[in-house]
Scaffold this active site. Structure first.
Site, mmCIF file in Angstrom:
data_model
loop_
_atom_site.group_PDB
_atom_site.id
_atom_site.type_symbol
_atom_site.label_atom_id
_atom_site.label_comp_id
_atom_site.label_asym_id
_atom_site.label_seq_id
_atom_site.Cartn_x
_atom_site.Cartn_y
_atom_site.Cartn_z
ATOM 1 N N THR A 10 0.781 -1.142 0.027
ATOM 2 C CA THR A 10 -0.130 -0.026 -0.097
ATOM 3 C C THR A 10 0.568 1.227 0.075
ATOM 4 O O THR A 10 1.724 1.322 0.930
ATOM 5 C CB THR A 10 -0.860 0.124 1.382
ATOM 6 O OG1 THR A 10 -1.796 -1.100 1.246
ATOM 7 C CG2 THR A 10 -1.671 1.366 1.318
ATOM 8 N N PHE B 62 1.225 5.197 0.849
ATOM 9 C CA PHE B 62 0.433 6.123 1.796
ATOM 10 C C PHE B 62 0.986 7.652 1.253
ATOM 11 O O PHE B 62 2.281 7.526 0.913
ATOM 12 C CB PHE B 62 0.589 5.764 3.165
ATOM 13 C CG PHE B 62 0.420 4.673 3.852
ATOM 14 C CD1 PHE B 62 -0.740 4.755 4.750
ATOM 15 C CD2 PHE B 62 0.927 3.463 3.558
ATOM 16 C CE1 PHE B 62 -1.314 3.711 5.363
ATOM 17 C CE2 PHE B 62 0.192 2.358 3.938
ATOM 18 C CZ PHE B 62 -0.608 2.479 4.954
#
Length: 296
Positions: free
Chosen positions: A192, A194
């Site tokens: 992921t 960010f």
């Protein structure tokens, strides 16, 4: 505070109290303690005081109101695509993107046991999507919850062995659950991205190379996007992301979210942005920040 499951509230209260002692060190994140965003905050800012917030808007408000120095928000996942609608949240927040962080994602199934008795897995929709094949193979139904670690706390509150949580492995220890299965994401590359959000004027940290994120709206004419993109090609600016989205229910995909390599002040980027402005109805830079990982 009352939105968090009961087992998480004392931990959240302590973290809020600690963050209040030094807001300049506080990093707001969405989710309960133990969530991936909590892990990302500690990796990106090892000396920070993580500040848990129930949703993305709360995390943004914490920064805007001076309760935290910055927020760390997930925006895209390698398996399941977009996480947070940053192009909706950020433009009206008054915040700027000042950094990015990539977090390898690992999930465990945790509950009151045994795994043979689990019928439902509770977690954030992103986590459920990233583990959907494993859940299907084991006959476990997905149940949506606002965040991963919060789901672990809710499983404790429910006290039903048939309902487990899908969360980062450390959440099991935080909430006293048994780990029933580990590393159950559908691909090993599960990662992921960010972004770090801070108040406008907050200087980025690092020497580069840099990324720039912007949003723009093209004119409603033939080949508008083609013309808008031309300046990046002719000036040698690499575009790593381009997403269209809709505003106001018009179903006209005329607004775009874009990541490019480089930053304003670089001659080629300045020329590309100048040409983009000529071919668009509006354009806004959301932030220029050090690149955390090379693309491609």
């Amino acid at each position: 505070m009352e939105n968090f499951a009961a087992p998480a509230r004392p931990i959240v209260a302590r973290m809020i109290e600690q963050a209040a002692t030094a807001p300049q060190r506080a990093v707001a994140f969405q989710g309960a303690p133990g969530a991936n965003s909590h892990i990302a905050a500690l990796e990106a800012f090892p000396d920070c005081l993580p500040l848990p917030c129930f949703d993305f808007s709360d995390a943004i408000d914490a920064v805007r109101d001076g309760l935290a120095d910055c927020a760390i928000i997930p925006i895209e996942n390698s398996l399941h695509g977009r996480v947070a609608d940053i192009h909706f949240l950020l433009p009206e927040s008054g915040l700027t993107i000042t950094g990015e962080h990539f977090l390898p994602i690992r999930y465990a199934l945790m509950g009151l046991g045994p795994v043979s008795g689990v019928r439902d897995a509770m977690s954030h929709p992103q986590a459920l999507g990233q583990c959907r094949h494993w859940l299907r193979e084991h006959g476990i139904a997905p149940v949506s919850y606002p965040d991963t670690a919060g789901a672990a706390a809710m499983v404790v509150e429910l006290g039903d062995p048939a309902t487990a949580a899908l969360a980062p492995p450390g959440a099991a220890k935080i909430y006293g659950l048994e780990t029933l299965a580990s590393d159950i994401a559908d691909a090993d590359h599960n990662t992921t991205r960010f972004v770090v959000l801070a108040r406008a004027g907050h200087p980025p940290v690092g020497d580069g190379p840099f990324m720039t994120t912007l949003i723009f709206k093209v004119k409603n004419v033939p080949a508008a996007l083609y013309k808008a993109m031309g300046g990046f090609a002719t000036n040698g600016v690499n575009m790593t992301k381009l997403e269209s989205y809709q505003q106001g229910g018009t179903f006209a995909a005329t607004e775009f979210y874009c990541d490019i390599e480089g930053r304003p002040g670089d001659a080629n980027v300045d020329r590309a942005l100048e040409e983009l402005g000529f071919h668009t109805k509006s354009m806004r830079v959301l932030g220029a920040y050090p690149r955390a990982r090379a693309r491609g």
